[in-house]
Design an enzyme around this catalytic site. Structure first.
Site, PDB file in Angstrom:
ATOM      1  N   GLU A   1     -35.789 -31.923 -50.714  1.00  0.00           N
ATOM      2  CA  GLU A   1     -35.037 -33.154 -50.991  1.00  0.00           C
ATOM      3  C   GLU A   1     -34.500 -33.227 -52.413  1.00  0.00           C
ATOM      4  OE1 GLU A   1     -37.934 -33.145 -49.338  1.00  0.00           O
ATOM      5  OE2 GLU A   1     -37.435 -33.998 -47.383  1.00  0.00           O
TER       6      GLU A   1
ATOM      7  N   HIS B   1     -45.543 -42.283 -44.728  1.00  0.00           N
ATOM      8  CA  HIS B   1     -44.303 -42.316 -43.950  1.00  0.00           C
ATOM      9  C   HIS B   1     -43.874 -43.745 -43.607  1.00  0.00           C
ATOM     10  CE1 HIS B   1     -45.148 -38.073 -43.587  1.00  0.00           C
ATOM     11  NE2 HIS B   1     -44.018 -37.871 -42.956  1.00  0.00           N
TER      12      HIS B   1
END
Lengths: 327, 332
Positions: free
Chosen positions: A60, A129
């Site tokens: 990322e 998450h």
């Protein structure tokens, strides 16, 4: 009008903008051959080819920087984060490279990029998450932050975000992807950034919220209506710039306000609204502002604890009754 | 067979020497102005490393892109930018490249395709890789020159970028300016291996170690690397063995190395002296001609300083400009 899921509306927005402007392309993990981890980019590879729909490695920080560099040179990348949880690895490039460079260059360097993907709590995936980044990104000057609820807004706002010459953080919600809404057929249908929407009119109290929680607020409003409390619901749609005018206009009518968000309470969206309401609408309030937020804990896994940690319809109705002194 | 000077004309060679001198005098002047309190904050000087950027950029073509870290003043000169824009920025004046809002570490020029000037160590590597992606996307034949130091070479994002650049065969030259110190930590103390040029091997990126104190060695290595990149074969790494004479920034007293170490390099391997020696040995110019050049640089720098001293600070309203682009009307 057509009945579309949020997932389809987002895909259509990208496809229409890619047809309109050859500089628009999509990159991210699993966006091409896999058709999107949540199938939001379904069909884009087939139509636009691998030059414009690019699978990236799971890096990322690196691919966010690559996207920003491409935007500096005039391309219009749509960078998908599989979820915004992983954008924490890339936040340096989103803030330091994308958001600040126009200013640091005295207005020379533009960065027309969209960072998009699901944000907030999904379902039973635990603390790492399940996090809302609304207040993180909306804290920072130099970017715009969008968080739609309905499919029509998801489409119209994403089209605006792609066309906007500034970096935009576009916060979606996994639990919304499969929900269906009426969406205008017109391919030129587009919704401006920075404008909230009054999704239900009312006279007794105002709920200000965004994303998935708009649905919960509408449900709370329905229940309260049967109890004789007439609630107005505002969907912020854009978190930065914040449309404080629409909030103040509503308070002038209802004199009571509750904010609802999934994020943590400290320095959250509700905290910011409370501060601005203090400045702009203090004299119109008949009760202190009430916040409904995610609980101040990392998101737990167990079903019962997870339910307790995130705002539920009951929490919203309780907050409205409190600001209406009906407890 | 080209000679040491690579068959360059007298005019080209003197221009290169002039450019290196200009970078050095600009940096010396910046150091002085910092001492006088006219430049503030972080200020990283490039003295000692001039041959690297001068040699490499001499082989750039129109339309190529350049990006670097915070030790960026010399890179802007090598990209053809006016030293007045650089020094005025250091002094926080409106005539600076960023209207005084960026400072030493954050300068850009869209006109000269110079993309910064980045203050976060290593950030320029994925950003530069993104510029290369754009060159490939537009198929415009441009190459990116992405400069970073031995310190940045340990950043994880560098290797994320290497991977994508090689995977996608992007047109980018990674230049590691190894000046042997990551701030105050020597290479031996910050890196498990010191051959930074070979760290692309795991990504199938060729690399080479170059004497960064010799302008012509730099040019020769760059020419070879660019042939590889312009042929569409993907990225290339050049590790430039170089040295910075001054501290990491102006606030660094440099206690981590001996005065003798610095003096020995200044005396025996200075990039300007090396260039001058070669120009004289090959009869390109006489001592007197080079003296004239040195005088010219000195005069130019005096004019630059006068200009910058006279340039005003940005007006208060500039505080709120350039945060977002707001002149484009929706729906665009």
């Amino acid at each position: 009008m057509a009945l579309l899921t949020v997932r389809e509306a987002l895909r259509d927005a990208m496809a229409e903008e890619m047809r309109r402007d050859p500089k628009v392309f999509v990159m991210g993990e699993e966006v091409a051959q896999y058709q999107g981890a949540y199938k939001v980019t379904q069909g884009l590879l087939e139509e636009f080819g691998e030059g414009r729909v690019m699978d990236t490695p799971i890096t990322e920080y690196g691919f966010a920087g690559v996207g920003v560099g491409a935007a500096f040179k005039g391309l219009k990348p749509i960078v998908e984060f599989m979820t915004f949880n992983f954008s924490m690895q890339a936040i340096d490039h989103i803030i330091n490279s994308a958001a600040k460079t126009l200013y640091m260059s005295g207005g020379q360097m533009t960065c027309p990029i969209v960072f998009r993907g699901p944000n907030g709590v999904a379902s039973r995936v635990g603390a790492q998450h399940s996090q809302c980044f609304a207040s993180w990104y909306s804290h920072c000057p130099g970017i715009k932050v969008v968080a739609p609820y309905s499919a029509a807004d998801a489409k119209g706002l994403l089209k605006s975000a792609i066309r906007d010459p500034n970096p935009v953080v576009f916060l979606e919600n996994e639990l919304m992807y499969g929900r269906s809404f009426e969406v205008p057929d017109d391919p030129d249908y587009i919704v401006p950034l920075g404008k909230a929407s009054v999704v239900r009119e009312g006279t007794d109290a105002t709920i200000v919220t965004f994303s998935l929680a708009v649905g919960k607020a509408l449900e709370a409003a329905d229940r309260l209506a049967s109890q004789g409390v007439n609630v107005e619901v505002i969907d912020l749609r854009t978190l930065r710039p914040l449309d404080i005018d629409t909030i103040v206009a509503s308070i002038q009518k209802t004199n009571r306000i509750v904010t609802v968000e999934e994020g943590w309470p400290q320095s959250g969206i509700g905290a910011e609204i409370a501060a601005q309401v203090m400045t702009h609408a203090f004299d119109f309030l008949d009760a202190p502002l009430e916040r409904v937020t995610g609980k101040d804990v990392p998101l737990p896994y167990a079903a019962n604890l997870e339910r307790l940690a995130i705002p539920q319809v009951d929490d919203i109705t309780a907050a409205i009754r409190k600001v209406c002194y009906k407890n | 067979m080209k000679n040491k000077l690579r068959g360059q004309s007298k005019e080209q060679l003197l221009k290169l020497y002039y450019e290196m001198l200009l970078i050095r005098r600009l940096e010396e002047k910046s150091g002085q102005l910092y001492g006088m309190g006219k430049i503030a904050g972080f200020c990283h000087l490039y003295i000692g490393q001039e041959a690297v950027v001068t040699g490499i950029q001499s082989l750039a073509k129109e339309g190529d892109s350049v990006i670097t870290g915070y030790r960026d003043h010399g890179h802007m000169i090598a990209c053809g930018l006016d030293p007045r824009g650089v020094l005025a920025e250091l002094m926080g004046r409106i005539d600076g490249l960023s209207k005084g809002k960026g400072g030493s570490m954050h300068m850009f020029s869209k006109e000269k395709t110079f993309y910064g000037g980045h203050g976060i160590v290593g950030a320029q590597v994925p950003l530069g890789t993104g510029l290369a992606l754009a060159h490939k996307y537009e198929n415009d034949g441009g190459v990116v020159f992405a400069y970073f130091g031995d310190g940045a070479a340990n950043q994880g994002q560098v290797y994320e970028a290497y991977n994508m650049a090689s995977l996608w065969k992007l047109p980018i030259l990674y230049i590691i300016e190894n000046n042997h110190y990551s701030m105050g930590t020597s290479v031996a103390r910050h890196s498990a291996t010191d051959h930074f040029y070979s760290r692309g091997a795991g990504f199938n990126i060729p690399g080479e170690l170059v004497n960064g104190m010799d302008l012509f060695d730099v040019q020769t290595a760059t020419e070879k690397a660019l042939a590889h990149i312009r042929a569409g074969k993907g990225p290339y790494i050049l590790e430039m063995d170089t040295y910075r004479y001054k501290g990491h920034s102006m606030s660094d007293p440099g206690r981590y190395r001996s005065k003798e170490e610095v003096d020995t390099i200044k005396q025996d391997n200075d990039p300007l002296s090396n260039c001058k020696r070669d120009l004289l040995a090959h009869g390109v110019a006489t001592e007197a001609e080079l003296k004239v050049l040195e005088q010219k640089v000195k005069q130019e720098m005096d004019e630059v300083v006068n200009f910058c001293e006279a340039s005003p600070e940005p007006e208060a309203h500039e505080l709120y400009t350039d945060v977002l682009i707001e002149d484009k009307q929706w729906p665009y």
